[in-house]
Design a protein around this motif. Structure first.
Motif, mmCIF file in Angstrom:
data_model
loop_
_atom_site.group_PDB
_atom_site.id
_atom_site.type_symbol
_atom_site.label_atom_id
_atom_site.label_comp_id
_atom_site.label_asym_id
_atom_site.label_seq_id
_atom_site.Cartn_x
_atom_site.Cartn_y
_atom_site.Cartn_z
ATOM 1 N N GLN A 52 0.841 -1.194 0.000
ATOM 2 C CA GLN A 52 0.000 0.000 0.000
ATOM 3 C C GLN A 52 0.876 1.244 0.000
ATOM 4 O O GLN A 52 1.850 1.337 0.757
ATOM 5 N N ALA A 53 0.556 2.180 -0.845
ATOM 6 C CA ALA A 53 1.293 3.437 -0.897
ATOM 7 C C ALA A 53 1.234 4.106 0.474
ATOM 8 O O ALA A 53 0.184 4.130 1.121
ATOM 9 N N GLY A 54 2.377 4.628 0.910
ATOM 10 C CA GLY A 54 2.450 5.298 2.199
ATOM 11 C C GLY A 54 2.717 4.371 3.353
ATOM 12 O O GLY A 54 2.924 4.824 4.477
ATOM 13 N N ARG A 55 2.728 3.069 3.103
ATOM 14 C CA ARG A 55 2.998 2.100 4.159
ATOM 15 C C ARG A 55 4.323 1.409 3.853
ATOM 16 O O ARG A 55 4.559 0.995 2.720
ATOM 17 N N ASP A 56 5.170 1.293 4.854
ATOM 18 C CA ASP A 56 6.512 0.718 4.657
ATOM 19 C C ASP A 56 7.280 1.469 3.570
ATOM 20 O O ASP A 56 8.045 0.877 2.807
ATOM 21 N N LYS A 57 7.034 2.775 3.505
ATOM 22 C CA LYS A 57 7.739 3.674 2.582
ATOM 23 C C LYS A 57 7.434 3.379 1.117
ATOM 24 O O LYS A 57 8.199 3.765 0.217
ATOM 25 N N ALA A 58 6.330 2.709 0.841
ATOM 26 C CA ALA A 58 5.969 2.426 -0.547
ATOM 27 C C ALA A 58 5.419 3.683 -1.214
ATOM 28 O O ALA A 58 4.528 4.334 -0.663
ATOM 29 N N PRO A 59 5.917 4.036 -2.399
ATOM 30 C CA PRO A 59 5.406 5.204 -3.107
ATOM 31 C C PRO A 59 4.200 4.837 -3.969
ATOM 32 O O PRO A 59 4.007 3.669 -4.312
ATOM 33 N N PRO A 60 3.380 5.819 -4.341
ATOM 34 C CA PRO A 60 2.384 5.554 -5.379
ATOM 35 C C PRO A 60 3.108 5.229 -6.675
ATOM 36 O O PRO A 60 4.254 5.625 -6.868
ATOM 37 N N ALA A 61 2.465 4.501 -7.570
ATOM 38 C CA ALA A 61 3.149 4.050 -8.789
ATOM 39 C C ALA A 61 2.249 4.288 -9.994
ATOM 40 O O ALA A 61 1.079 3.916 -9.983
ATOM 41 N N MET A 62 2.791 4.909 -11.026
ATOM 42 C CA MET A 62 2.009 5.148 -12.239
ATOM 43 C C MET A 62 1.722 3.828 -12.937
ATOM 44 O O MET A 62 2.623 3.031 -13.175
ATOM 45 N N ILE A 63 0.458 3.618 -13.269
ATOM 46 C CA ILE A 63 0.100 2.410 -14.008
ATOM 47 C C ILE A 63 -0.348 2.723 -15.426
ATOM 48 O O ILE A 63 -0.427 1.833 -16.273
ATOM 49 N N MET A 64 -0.622 4.013 -15.722
ATOM 50 C CA MET A 64 -0.940 4.414 -17.086
ATOM 51 C C MET A 64 -0.667 5.903 -17.272
ATOM 52 O O MET A 64 -1.250 6.726 -16.564
#
Length: 450
Positions: free
Chosen positions: A176-188
């Motif tokens: 999940q974005a924002g959890r464990d430093k995960a960024p949002p990710a472009m999918i299109m």
């Protein structure tokens, strides 16, 4: 959504700051004009989860189109033609994986999920991905998407449940974005061009994919005719493997794999392929025959399905992929006779026919009959003492119920029955399941508002 899209690979995460800076392997020009090596994205063995010393051959940072921070003003209106998440109610996909029939239901769920992105709440649409191998539940994922102000679509994470013999084996692939430093990710991207590079998952050594656009403005064969404006991409996965995918307007992810090998491709989607007017009588007759064969397979039932199928496909357009699947499953059902081996092909035949009805009926109406389908299968599995099958049947019921419960005006009794079924399935109480299934069947008939 390939079959390896939800593999969790453990290791060291990267920060959101590194994401925005374009951390990747390969060469990049420094401000002094010197070539420097950016952060290495290590190859991770898919089977063991072990991180190797080699770096993935990722693209140069200059090719990346996902290195700016997205702004989300109206994130739940996802209208990007190549990823129209909020506009497609349900997509049915089919094919084969590892030599077994493979089918998925991708459904837009009601409501939204709030996800913190860089400390700010973003409302994301929820897409339910349910994959079936040989007719049985294999994987479930709840995917969260949001559209940025520039019309690019961003992937904000997923809850994943991988199944083995009807029960959850693991939740590998969850992030999940924002959890464990995960960024949002472009999918299109908003307006993809050949050569564009972006990362639909960008937490190296945890989850990672890098996509390169290989062709745009293509014409592909759709379920009911030609589709213009399609795009082909190549995905680089964490283990170093690559996979080509096609995205098409009105569908989003359209196909991956080949007709002769592993394949997951769109059979049909609504409202894109919806057709106004009543359900064709010959499709209704085919549905009745498929239900009868599901309840009691045998030579006579198979002949009825064959006859109804031949009559229907002679009178109406049938997507090529669904036609191939139906022919395959009818052959398997005929060979199986009336024994235990007929169980899975009879289930798949019933699933195929239900899918055909999506073109003419609302998804909630068809889903009500999918509830009936899985209740029939639960009765069959409980009587056979098939504990794993019964557990998977209850999961399938829960998935469909998650899609339609908000539409039903008398939902409480069904919800209570499903809770009882889950308890019985978890306890492997086949006698209790045999007793509860007919009660649920009656509740389904009484559902209103769908």
């Amino acid at each position: 959504m390939s079959t390896n899209r939800h593999i969790l690979l453990t290791g060291v995460s990267v920060t959101a700051a590194a994401f925005l800076a374009g951390a990747c392997s390969g060469a990049a020009e420094s401000t002094a004009g010197q070539t420097e090596r950016s952060a290495c994205v290590h190859v991770v063995d898919e089977d063991t989860g072990r991180t190797g010393g080699a770096c993935l051959p990722t693209a140069p940072p200059a090719d990346r189109v996902d290195r700016t921070e997205p702004r989300f003003t109206h994130p739940t209106k996802i209208t990007n033609p190549l990823h129209p998440t909020s506009e497609v109610t349900q997509t049915i996909m089919g094919g084969q994986v590892d030599g077994k029939p493979f089918r998925t239901e991708v459904s837009l769920l009601p409501g939204t999920k709030t996800i913190q992105v860089d400390g700010k709440p973003v409302q994301a649409r929820i897409s339910q991905y349910a994959a079936f191998s040989d007719g049985r539940i294999q994987e479930v994922a709840l995917d969260w998407y949001a559209q940025a102000d520039d019309d690019s679509v961003w992937y904000l994470g997923e809850d994943v449940f991988n199944y083995d013999n009807g029960v959850v084996a693991d939740t590998d692939g969850t992030w999940q974005a924002g959890r464990d430093k995960a960024p949002p990710a472009m999918i299109m991207p908003a307006d993809p061009e050949k050569g564009d590079v972006y990362r639909p998952e960008n937490l190296p050594e945890i989850v990672f994919e890098e996509v390169t656009v290989r062709a745009v403005d293509q014409t592909v064969d759709g379920p009911y005719g030609k589709i213009e404006g399609a795009m082909t991409v190549r995905e680089l996965h964490m283990d170093g493997s690559t996979e080509d995918k096609v995205f098409a307007p009105g569908y989003g992810e359209f196909s991956t794999g080949t007709k002769g090998g592993d394949l997951e491709a769109v059979s049909l989607a609504v409202p894109t392929d919806a057709k106004p007017g009543p359900v064709p009588p010959r499709l209704t007759a085919l549905d009745r025959a498929a239900v009868a064969a599901h309840e009691s397979p045998g030579a006579a039932a198979v002949r009825q399905v064959h006859s109804a199928w031949d009559a229907y496909r002679a009178s109406d357009a049938v997507p090529d992929l669904l036609e191939r699947q139906m022919e395959r499953d009818l052959v398997a059902l005929e060979k199986a006779g009336d024994g235990a081996q007929a169980m899975d092909p009879a289930l798949r035949v019933a699933q195929n026919v239900t899918d055909l009805r999506v073109r003419y009926e609302s998804v909630p109406m068809v889903d009500r009959d999918r509830l009936a389908l899985w209740t029939r299968q639960l009765t069959i599995d409980a009587k056979a003492g098939n504990e794993g099958g019964a557990a998977g049947d209850v999961t399938a019921l829960e998935l469909v119920w998650e899609r339609v419960s908000h539409d039903a005006s008398n939902a409480a009794p069904v919800a209570m029955d499903l809770r009882k079924l889950r308890s019985a399935a978890d306890a492997k109480d086949m006698a209790q399941l045999r007793q509860l299934a007919p009660e649920l069947a009656e509740r389904i008939v009484e559902l209103k508002g769908l």
